[in-house]
Design a protein around this motif. Structure first.
Motif, short mmCIF file in Angstrom:
data_model
loop_
_atom_site.label_atom_id
_atom_site.label_comp_id
_atom_site.label_asym_id
_atom_site.label_seq_id
_atom_site.Cartn_x
_atom_site.Cartn_y
_atom_site.Cartn_z
N ILE A 1 25.43 -4.05 61.16
CA ILE A 1 25.44 -3.31 59.90
C ILE A 1 24.63 -2.02 60.01
CG2 ILE A 1 24.63 -3.41 57.51
CD1 ILE A 1 25.38 -6.44 57.60
N VAL B 1 32.68 1.41 54.18
CA VAL B 1 32.89 0.07 53.61
C VAL B 1 32.83 -0.96 54.72
CG1 VAL B 1 34.51 -1.45 52.39
CG2 VAL B 1 34.38 0.97 51.76
N ILE B 2 32.21 -2.10 54.43
CA ILE B 2 32.33 -3.27 55.29
C ILE B 2 32.94 -4.39 54.47
CG2 ILE B 2 29.91 -3.95 54.84
CD1 ILE B 2 29.92 -5.25 57.64
N PHE C 1 33.57 -8.23 54.37
CA PHE C 1 33.18 -9.52 54.93
C PHE C 1 34.33 -10.50 54.74
CE2 PHE C 1 29.24 -7.39 53.81
CZ PHE C 1 28.41 -7.67 54.90
N VAL D 1 25.21 -9.26 52.95
CA VAL D 1 25.74 -8.31 51.97
C VAL D 1 24.63 -7.42 51.44
CG1 VAL D 1 26.75 -8.12 49.66
CG2 VAL D 1 27.73 -9.74 51.30
N ALA E 1 23.76 -4.76 53.86
CA ALA E 1 24.73 -3.67 53.86
C ALA E 1 24.52 -2.73 52.68
CB ALA E 1 26.15 -4.23 53.84
N THR E 2 24.37 -3.28 51.50
CA THR E 2 24.21 -2.42 50.32
C THR E 2 22.88 -1.66 50.38
OG1 THR E 2 23.32 -4.29 49.03
CG2 THR E 2 25.69 -3.85 48.88
N ARG F 1 29.25 0.29 51.12
CA ARG F 1 29.92 -0.51 50.09
C ARG F 1 30.35 -1.83 50.72
NH1 ARG F 1 33.21 4.78 48.84
NH2 ARG F 1 31.90 5.74 47.25
N ALA F 2 29.99 -2.91 50.08
CA ALA F 2 30.28 -4.24 50.61
C ALA F 2 31.32 -4.93 49.73
CB ALA F 2 29.02 -5.09 50.67
N LEU G 1 27.30 -6.14 45.32
CA LEU G 1 28.64 -6.30 45.88
C LEU G 1 29.64 -5.49 45.07
CD1 LEU G 1 30.25 -7.99 48.05
CD2 LEU G 1 30.75 -9.58 46.18
#
Length: 395
Positions: free
Chosen positions: A79, A89-90, A92, A107, A110-111, A116-117, A139
């Motif tokens: 990440i 964006v990732i 999951f 998550v 990432a944020t 953006r998750a 999220l």
């Protein structure tokens, strides 16, 4: 992705994109596909394990532990690299990502790094606690797979009660204020349920529905004979466009998209050319910004074991492993001939694809499907339903 609501119903105008100078870092999520410089949206299949037994699963998941999944620490390193690489964006995914105990932690990581998750899930494991946690950690979106009516969905998912579990998960997300949408994979066994999906998103207040064309990979490779014919595909696309227009005419501006067949873009344009030429010109401009399929360019995949793929369906080819090299280095490695060709694949497609007047806005469509059907990754995508006349070549 082809945004039926964005293109056909005018939910997005070219000026909406140009207002941000097409800067991927500043574009809101619903405009990311029109970015001028496409850093990849990354699908991370963070686990292969799943509690369901879906007949079209591209990862051929089962409800068992799989070895060699990236650890929490390795996931955070991934990440961090994606953030440094400006990936917007990732996603999951899995298997079923909610089967990993560290999903919320990852998550949040990432944020916190400005990515953006979003989550792709079967929805059955979303508890009220999960939904509340997802809201707190920022999220952006939850996509829940739904294959049709209760009987249809449970048959596809291999578990009785899967439909009710998915709907409970969707409602919990809505109650928690999380944007949620339905992911529907089209084939002959469920195409007749598409009107039900439109009725459902209206009745339940679901803001988004994505209709996926079938890709012949994983267990989905056994459904090749269940894929729609070209005529059936055209009829389904007409239905999706008509139902979306009906929603918009009644002031219900849902986000409706089709995915994994970029022939949909020219088809929408050609219909608008008959119905509303001025809007058709704007749609053509947006389609040129979109650039069509972007496997290996605007979208990439990291598997549960760290292998990097061009997209989540094309799993027989790996460009490297994030345990050995960062994703950003693998993705930018021009010494890999296939990776380099995928960045500009329009030069390498053959047959009618190479002669098609829509190549610049379709991008050669889906290479994984072409390879699965013909053994040649550069052959025409067999799911292209446009006629020779429509693509501007002689029969």
């Amino acid at each position: 992705m082809i945004g039926i609501s964005k293109l056909y119903c005018g939910a997005v105008e070219p000026a909406d994109v140009l207002r941000y100078n097409r800067d991927g870092k500043n574009l809101p999520s619903h405009l990311l596909q029109f970015a001028a410089v496409k850093r990849p949206v990354v699908v991370w299949n963070m686990t292969r394990r799943c509690n369901l037994r879906c007949v079209h699963c591209y990862s051929q998941s089962q409800n068992k532990a799989y070895p060699e999944e990236l650890t929490t620490a390795e996931g955070k390193v991934l990440i961090d690299d994606l953030a440094s690489f400006s990936c917007p964006v990732i996603l999951f995914s899995g298997g079923e990502p909610l089967m990993r105990d560290d999903l919320s932690e990852l998550v949040r990581h990432a944020t916190d790094r400005g990515i953006r998750a979003v989550i792709s899930t079967n929805g059955t494991l979303i508890t009220d606690d999960f939904a509340r946690t997802f809201t707190k950690i920022g999220l952006s979106y939850v996509g829940v797979s739904l294959d049709g009516l209760r009987e249809t969905h449970d048959r596809f998912r291999g578990v009785k009660g899967a439909f009710d579990g998915a709907m409970t998960g969707i409602r919990r997300c809505l109650d928690a204020g999380i944007k949620v949408g339905i992911r529907f994979t089209i084939n002959r066994q469920n195409a007749s349920d598409i009107p039900f999906i439109f009725d459902l998103i209206e009745a339940e207040g679901i803001p988004r529905a994505c209709f996926y064309h079938l890709v012949y990979t994983g267990r989905g490779s056994k459904l090749v004979d269940e894929d729609l014919s070209h005529g059936e595909t055209r009829a389904v696309l007409e239905l999706i466009m008509d139902r979306t227009r009906r929603l918009f005419n009644r002031g219900l501006e849902k986000e409706i998209l089709t995915v994994d067949n970029h022939a949909d873009g020219p088809y929408v344009y050609l219909r608008l050319l008959r119905e509303d030429p001025s809007r058709a010109a704007e749609v053509l401009e947006l389609l040129k910004m979109n650039e069509g399929n972007s496997s290996g360019h605007g979208i990439g995949c990291v598997s549960w074991d760290g292998k990097v793929h061009a997209d989540q369906f094309w799993r027989d080819i790996s460009f490297g492993n994030v345990r050995q090299r960062p994703f950003s280095q693998i993705w930018s490695d021009t010494s890999n001939e296939l990776m380099t060709r995928l960045k500009d694949k329009k030069r390498y497609v053959t047959g009618r694809c190479a002669r098609c007047q829509w190549l610049d806005i379709c991008g050669g469509n889906f290479r994984a499907r072409a390879e699965a059907a013909t053994g040649d990754m550069w052959a025409p995508d067999p799911a292209c339903f446009l006629t020779d006349e429509e693509i501007g070549i002689e029969a």
